[in-house]
Motif scaffolding. Structure first.
Motif, short mmCIF file in Angstrom:
data_model
loop_
_atom_site.label_atom_id
_atom_site.label_comp_id
_atom_site.label_asym_id
_atom_site.label_seq_id
_atom_site.Cartn_x
_atom_site.Cartn_y
_atom_site.Cartn_z
N LEU A 178 0.84 -1.19 0.00
CA LEU A 178 0.00 0.00 0.00
C LEU A 178 0.88 1.24 0.00
O LEU A 178 2.01 1.21 0.46
CB LEU A 178 -0.91 0.03 1.23
N GLN A 179 0.31 2.31 -0.51
CA GLN A 179 0.95 3.62 -0.39
C GLN A 179 0.33 4.33 0.80
O GLN A 179 -0.89 4.51 0.86
CB GLN A 179 0.72 4.44 -1.66
N CYS A 180 1.13 4.72 1.76
CA CYS A 180 0.64 5.41 2.94
C CYS A 180 0.07 6.77 2.53
O CYS A 180 0.68 7.49 1.74
CB CYS A 180 1.78 5.59 3.94
N GLY A 181 -1.11 7.09 3.04
CA GLY A 181 -1.70 8.39 2.75
C GLY A 181 -1.08 9.48 3.60
O GLY A 181 -0.50 9.22 4.65
N GLU A 182 -1.21 10.72 3.13
CA GLU A 182 -0.66 11.87 3.85
C GLU A 182 -1.68 13.01 3.85
O GLU A 182 -2.28 13.31 2.82
CB GLU A 182 0.62 12.37 3.19
N VAL A 183 -1.87 13.60 5.01
CA VAL A 183 -2.58 14.87 5.12
C VAL A 183 -1.55 15.91 5.53
O VAL A 183 -0.86 15.74 6.53
CB VAL A 183 -3.73 14.81 6.15
#
Length: 208
Positions: A178-183
């Motif tokens: 998975l690609q880690c999400g970023e805010v």
């Protein structure tokens, strides 16, 4: 490992209509903090379809604080944390849209989607809805109640972590492709499945 499970319920189909929030902080597999609030949306329209799902009505939130008033309590639970939500695209978009409505800046945190994580960790399951995956890991809860949904999400992540040596969300994401999400204040990058890289075709030797 420490992480925060997040869940929103909304009053209608608009992503800026958050009417409740649940946050569960987990450290080393145990819940160490829980936060739940009903929220008075800026625009008071409650769709009957949403009420049928989450049982929250306009009358229940008339005397509740708006999101802007609650933000000082919510922000420290998200800022610079590892956050997870089930079908995180929805909850992250609710957070972003609601903050935009009140002209508040985005916080900074990394996040994972437990829906995508469950699809990778438990590919043999027939469905990957929150209630179905939670039942598989042995967690009973009241679905579509924000705090209970956050607890269920946390239970799913704990079950996955018990199978891995991951020390943080980025390692966990890498293990399950998975690609880690970023805010970030500058915007949002969603958690997504890493694309499959096709094998390279063998290079034919020149015949000349």
């Amino acid at each position: 490992m420490e992480f925060v499970a997040l869940d929103f319920e909304t009053a209608n189909k608009s992503r800026n209509s958050a009417c409740s929030i649940g946050l569960v902080t987990v450290k080393d597999g145990r819940i160490v903090d829980e936060y739940y609030q009903l929220i008075r949306p800026k625009y008071l329209y409650f769709d009957p379809d949403n009420i049928a799902v989450n049982s929250i009505t306009q009358e229940m939130v008339l005397d509740k604080p708006g999101f802007k008033e609650l933000w000082p309590e919510i922000l420290p639970r998200l800022q610079n944390k590892q956050v997870v939500a089930h079908f995180a695209k929805f909850d992250v978009n609710v957070l972003r849209s609601t903050l935009e409505t009140y002209y508040l800046p985005l916080p900074d945190f990394d996040f994972l989607c437990s829906w995508l994580l469950a699809k990778q960790a438990f590919p043999f399951l027939e469905r990957f809805s929150l209630d179905y995956v939670a039942a598989y890991v042995g967690f009973k809860f009241q679905h579509h109640q924000a705090l209970d949904d956050a607890r269920a999400c946390a239970a799913i992540v704990n079950a996955v972590l018990a199978k891995t040596p991951a020390q943080d969300f980025r390692q966990l994401a890498a293990l399950y492709k998975l690609q880690c999400g970023e805010v970030r204040r500058s915007g949002v990058t969603l958690c997504e499945q890493q694309p499959e890289v096709p094998p390279e075709e063998p290079i034919m030797e020149s015949l000349f």
